[in-house]
Design a protein around this motif. Structure first.
Motif, PDB file in Angstrom:
ATOM      1  N   ALA A 428      -1.605 -30.243   0.276  1.00  0.00           N
ATOM      2  CA  ALA A 428      -1.819 -31.184  -0.824  1.00  0.00           C
ATOM      3  C   ALA A 428      -1.256 -32.563  -0.510  1.00  0.00           C
ATOM      4  O   ALA A 428      -1.697 -33.568  -1.086  1.00  0.00           O
ATOM      5  CB  ALA A 428      -1.172 -30.645  -2.097  1.00  0.00           C
ATOM      6  N   PRO A 432      -5.416 -35.060   0.093  1.00  0.00           N
ATOM      7  CA  PRO A 432      -5.763 -36.098  -0.895  1.00  0.00           C
ATOM      8  C   PRO A 432      -5.790 -37.510  -0.294  1.00  0.00           C
ATOM      9  O   PRO A 432      -6.603 -38.343  -0.705  1.00  0.00           O
ATOM     10  CB  PRO A 432      -4.657 -35.963  -1.942  1.00  0.00           C
ATOM     11  N   GLY A 490     -13.022 -35.552 -12.114  1.00  0.00           N
ATOM     12  CA  GLY A 490     -12.097 -35.074 -11.089  1.00  0.00           C
ATOM     13  C   GLY A 490     -10.797 -34.544 -11.672  1.00  0.00           C
ATOM     14  O   GLY A 490     -10.266 -33.527 -11.201  1.00  0.00           O
ATOM     15  N   GLY A 494      -9.551 -30.922 -11.267  1.00  0.00           N
ATOM     16  CA  GLY A 494      -8.280 -30.777 -10.579  1.00  0.00           C
ATOM     17  C   GLY A 494      -7.241 -30.027 -11.387  1.00  0.00           C
ATOM     18  O   GLY A 494      -6.346 -29.395 -10.824  1.00  0.00           O
ATOM     19  N   HIS A 495      -7.341 -30.081 -12.713  1.00  0.00           N
ATOM     20  CA  HIS A 495      -6.393 -29.371 -13.567  1.00  0.00           C
ATOM     21  C   HIS A 495      -6.833 -27.940 -13.881  1.00  0.00           C
ATOM     22  O   HIS A 495      -6.022 -27.151 -14.377  1.00  0.00           O
ATOM     23  CB  HIS A 495      -6.195 -30.132 -14.878  1.00  0.00           C
ATOM     24  N   LEU A 498      -9.823 -26.279  -9.397  1.00  0.00           N
ATOM     25  CA  LEU A 498      -9.154 -26.188  -8.095  1.00  0.00           C
ATOM     26  C   LEU A 498      -7.889 -25.328  -8.140  1.00  0.00           C
ATOM     27  O   LEU A 498      -7.661 -24.527  -7.225  1.00  0.00           O
ATOM     28  CB  LEU A 498      -8.843 -27.595  -7.579  1.00  0.00           C
ATOM     29  N   THR A 524      -2.253 -37.782 -13.123  1.00  0.00           N
ATOM     30  CA  THR A 524      -3.477 -38.284 -13.754  1.00  0.00           C
ATOM     31  C   THR A 524      -3.488 -39.805 -13.769  1.00  0.00           C
ATOM     32  O   THR A 524      -4.519 -40.444 -13.467  1.00  0.00           O
ATOM     33  CB  THR A 524      -3.586 -37.724 -15.175  1.00  0.00           C
TER      34      THR A 524
END
Length: 959
Positions: A428, A432, A490, A494-495, A498, A524
């Motif tokens: 991570a 990103p 996203g 993403g919350h 994923l 965020t």
């Protein structure tokens, strides 16, 4: 396997436990009823729960019981909590540092405790020794009691035989007495009969004398009639005696059929035959008296005429004769009863003798059975006594161990979970950045292209009186709206999506509850800020640059970039060798520098992610097979107890020669430790030492990973695993220290580094072991190779070895295989997602840049097409630049991908696992093939687009 899948509420759980030297166990019961299931916070994973002294040698689960089920005055585990760790994140370095400080304090406090504890244990063990000796004495006493009971039984049997002999003699005497009494009675009967005959003779004389007495004659007649009645009674008694004698004869016949005839039988048989003879004589005497009676009766009849008148003397004699006849009848009656009673007594005596003989036979059979049982149990009891005495002489004292969450009894699951958490965290931290960089490139080029396409409209708005701020507001709002919408999608994915995908990838083998989806405001906010920077700022910069021009200039197409000499032109030998198209391509590449860098960076990013993902898959995909097929050839390590005896070692040797075992070799096996690693954890190190280095290679292949050069065991150093060498930062010739099982430090010199991917290993020969440990070398374990290498068979054979009394533990490869398989499988899923994203990114980047290149240079392309270039030549005129820049991006991507791969395989794996650093050819070929395929597809699209382009429309003036 989770316990819920193996048991049900209400089912029975049976556990096994080895006894101590006194035969005692810690658990009071070994059968439990399952009443429920719990999720223990310290038991996170079922992949590797630790070692066990029962079953197959590896823990498969934990059970919770009430304290009363444990029969022990000593607590075996102490769990400590500290105030300064409250509220700290368990995964943070701050928490680990605080725990390490307390661990060091405990080690200092417990420095002298082992000796004090040893004295206490010795005192407690002495009681157990006494208990064991008491049991030994009890066993011996029980054996003596059994021997005494058997002797008593033997004596009782002998007494029974004596009593049987005495009873037989008494029976003979009683039979003889009965026969004598029978003969006497018969003699008395014969005498009585003779008296009757004499009376009859006298009666005849009286008849002669009393010929004139009619009354006396009548009395004589009556008495003769009574005499006949008495003779008839005697006949009945003789018949009764015959019946009794027949029964006795039948009883003697049965006795003879039993087959136990002997001297006693012959004596009784003789008396019986004597009684039969006397009976026959009595019958003959009876017949003679009966004939005499008949003769007297005849005389009476002859004298009846003369006995008309009798005298008083005749009647007196007749009365005496009648009285005598009555007494004879009574005696005959008694004689019959005596004969009957004697026969019954003889029959009962014979029956008792037969039953007595049977009882004697049964007692002898029971005696022989007990004697055989005694002889069978006596050697085993003596062997158990010897084993107990040997165990008393070989008592060992356990050492103290201070461990944190990552090192304790259930630390394996905790460590594996932290490893996986670290993998996700490190990935991570990297991906990103790449993804945002690529997204920023795409967004930057897209927003710049949009501003260029809106150049005429911007000039029109500005000519109509709109200010620069008003015109820029359109691009700013567009970029803000598009980036905000995309970021919202996203952030939502993403919350939710994923995290669920990642959790699913790593959920196998863990008993953790479902993850909690939380909102992360700072992340965020950062996502929105970066999105606005990559979408709004490029649009604002491009628009502000365009709006610096006058409206009239904005209404005209954007002029092409000015040409200038490029770097290659300063090298005439190289420049002059290029043809016209290649020179044009070179000029255009340097002419559009922004597009050049965007293409190179975009392709580089995609190729680096593809290379890293495929290389990581290659690095982790084969470590299990290489470790347990090419390097480690044994299936089990069977460790012996320290107090084994010769018989127990023979039992192990017999099992090792079983049909399921292919081969085995004796080694020295120890578990060492070293505090090291990225998190400064206590590392477990396996030491294997051998005195047969020649055959050692049949069970382990020691080689250099790069050159495959064999590593030889020498006397002055050890061969260590490559991961251990990396963790300790040592090389050949260096020395390092480790702690042995007693906590003492040992210094070891590195003589070689061997390829090994899972676990920390130290290999040495017997001479090196004696030099390092200062102790004489001796084996305490066996490396075992099985004919069937499957995990199921390995677990079965491990359980078989664990049942042996001399086996301390069994180390299986299945646990490491399962743990590595879980980590590899989970990381593979992450890499698959990464590879998919990289492929999509390559498609998006190349498509966007190609489309931008064509749209911006459509007038140039239309011009050269009007000049006579074919569609394929026109396509290659612009696409040659893309291909060349893509090749540069692929080369740069290889370099950056190799760095990323190196970072992942170095930082991601746990301390005891090493990923293969080599990069496979697939990791290099696949990215180039993917880019080539994307370029080919896009080339075909560009070809179709240029084939149908309207050249006049593209070339006409804006006026």
């Amino acid at each position: 396997m989770k316990e819920r899948d193996r048991f049900a509420v209400g089912s029975t759980l049976n556990v096994a436990e080895k006894t101590d030297i006194a035969g005692g166990t810690v658990l009071r019961h070994h059968k439990f009823t399952v009443v429920g299931f719990v999720r223990a916070s310290e038991t996170l994973s079922c992949l590797n729960m630790g070692q066990s002294t029962a079953g197959g040698g590896e823990l498969k689960g934990y059970a919770v019981a009430v304290p009363g089920e444990f029969d022990s005055d000593v607590k075996m585990i102490a769990r400590a909590t500290y105030e300064d760790t409250e509220g700290l994140d368990y995964w943070s370095a701050e928490y680990r540092d605080a725990v390490q400080k307390h661990k060091d304090q405990l080690v200092t406090l417990l420095a002298n405790q082992p000796k004090a504890r040893e004295a206490t244990i010795r005192s407690q063990q002495r009681k157990k020794i006494d208990e064991a000796k008491d049991k030994v004495k009890t066993s011996k006493q029980q054996l003596a009691d059994a021997q005494r009971q058997l002797d008593d039984a033997k004596q009782q049997i002998d007494n029974a035989k004596d009593q049987l002999s005495e009873g037989s003699a008494e029976a003979v005497e009683e039979g003889s007495a009965a026969a004598a009494q029978l003969a006497t009675a018969q003699a008395q009967l014969a005498s009585a009969n003779a008296s009757v005959a004499s009376g009859q003779t006298q009666l005849q004389a009286a008849q002669t004398q009393l010929a004139q007495g009619q009354n006396q004659l009548s009395d004589s007649w009556n008495r003769l009639a009574n005499g006949k009645t008495q003779l008839d009674a005697a006949r009945g008694q003789l018949e009764t005696s015959k019946t009794v004698l027949d029964k006795v004869g039948a009883t003697l016949g049965k006795w003879e059929q039993t087959g136990i005839t002997g001297k006693l039988y012959e004596q009784i048989r003789g008396k019986y035959d004597m009684a039969i003879n006397q009976y026959n004589e009595a019958c003959a005497e009876y017949n003679r008296q009966l004939n005499a009676y008949n003769a007297g009766l005849q005389q009476y009849q002859n004298a009846v005429a003369r006995l008309d008148q009798g005298s008083q003397a005749y009647r007196s004699n007749a009365d005496n004769l009648a009285q005598a006849s009555k007494q004879i009848a009574e005696k005959q009656n008694e004689l019959g009863k005596a004969v009957s009673q004697a026969g019954k007594q003889v029959a009962d005596g014979v029956t008792q003798l037969i039953q007595g003989q049977r009882d004697i036979d049964k007692a002898e059979t029971e005696y022989q059975s007990k004697l055989a049982e005694f002889n069978a149990q006596k050697p085993e009891a003596e062997r158990q006594i010897t084993l107990a005495e040997e165990k008393i002489d070989n008592l060992t004292v356990p050492a103290y161990s201070v461990s944190g969450r990552r090192e304790g009894l259930t630390s394996q699951g905790y460590c594996v979970y932290m490893v996986i958490e670290g993998i996700v965290a490190k990935l991570a931290d990297i991906f990103p950045i790449f993804l945002y960089f690529v997204a920023a490139l795409v967004t930057f080029s897209t927003m710049g292209r949009m501003v260029d396409e809106e150049r005429t409209n911007s000039g029109t708005l500005k000519a109509l009186g709109y200010g620069n701020a008003d015109v820029m507001l359109k691009f700013t709002v567009y970029g803000f709206a598009a980036s905000t919408l995309g970021t919202c999608i996203g952030v939502l994915a993403g919350h939710t999506l994923l995290p669920l995908i990642v959790a699913h990838a790593y959920s196998a083998g863990f008993t953790m509850p479902d993850i909690m989806l939380k909102f992360h405001p700072w992340i965020t906010m950062a996502a929105f800020a970066l999105a606005w920077i990559s979408a709004v700022v490029p649009a604002w910069l491009a628009a502000s640059k365009e709006l610096r021009e006058k409206p009239a200039s904005l209404l005209l197409p954007k002029p092409p970039a000015k040409g200038s000499k490029i770097l290659l032109e300063h090298f005439p030998p190289l420049w002059n060798r290029l043809n016209f198209t290649h020179k044009v391509t070179a000029r255009n590449i340097f002419r559009y520098k922004t597009r050049m860098f965007m293409t190179i960076f975009g392709v580089c990013g995609a190729v680096s992610l593809l290379t890293a993902g495929l290389a990581v898959q290659s690095s982790i995909g084969q470590i299990g097979n290489r470790q347990f097929e090419e390097l480690i050839h044994y299936d089990l390590i069977v460790a012996e107890e320290s107090d084994t005896n010769s018989s127990q070692r023979e039992e192990i040797a017999t099992t090792l020669k079983g049909k399921t075992v292919q081969s085995s070799t004796a080694v020295r096996y120890e578990e060492l430790s070293k505090t090291a690693g990225k998190e400064n954890d206590k590392q477990s190190i396996t030491l294997l030492s051998t005195d047969d280095a020649y055959n050692f290679n049949e069970y382990l292949t020691l080689r250099d990973r790069k050159t495959h050069q064999p590593q030889i065991l020498v006397n002055n150093g050890a061969v260590i695993s490559e991961r251990l060498a990396e963790m300790l930062n040592v090389s050949v010739g260096d020395t390092f220290t480790v702690n042995d099982e007693n906590g003492a430090q040992r210094t070891i010199k590195v003589a070689g580094i061997s390829e090994m991917y899972i676990g920390h290993f130290i290999f040495m020969n017997a001479q090196c072991y004696e030099h390092v440990f200062g102790d004489q070398y001796s084996t305490n374990a066996y490396m075992v190779g099985l004919k069937d290498h499957s995990n199921a068979n390995t677990e079965r054979q491990g359980a078989k070895f664990m049942k042996l009394a001399a086996v301390r533990g069994v180390v299986q490869n299945t646990t490491q295989k399962n743990m590595v398989s879980t980590i590899v499988g989970s990381l593979n899923q992450i890499m698959e997602v990464l590879i998919l994203v990289a492929v999509l990114m390559a498609v998006v980047i190349l498509y966007d840049l190609t489309n931008l290149n064509v749209s911006e240079r459509i007038r140039e392309l239309s011009t050269i097409k009007v000049l006579g270039f074919h569609t394929s030549e026109t396509t290659m005129y612009i696409y040659r630049e893309t291909i060349l820049l893509s090749l540069l991006g692929i080369l740069a991507g290889y370099g950056f991908g190799e760095w990323l791969h190196r970072y992942i395989i170095t930082e991601v794996p746990p301390d005891e696992v090493m990923f293969d650093p080599a990069i496979s050819w697939i990791a290099l070929a696949a990215p180039a093939i993917v880019v080539a395929v994307v370029l080919a597809v896009l080339g075909w699209i560009v070809y179709r687009q240029l084939e149908t382009v309207d050249m006049l429309e593209a070339l006409k003036s804006v006026e």
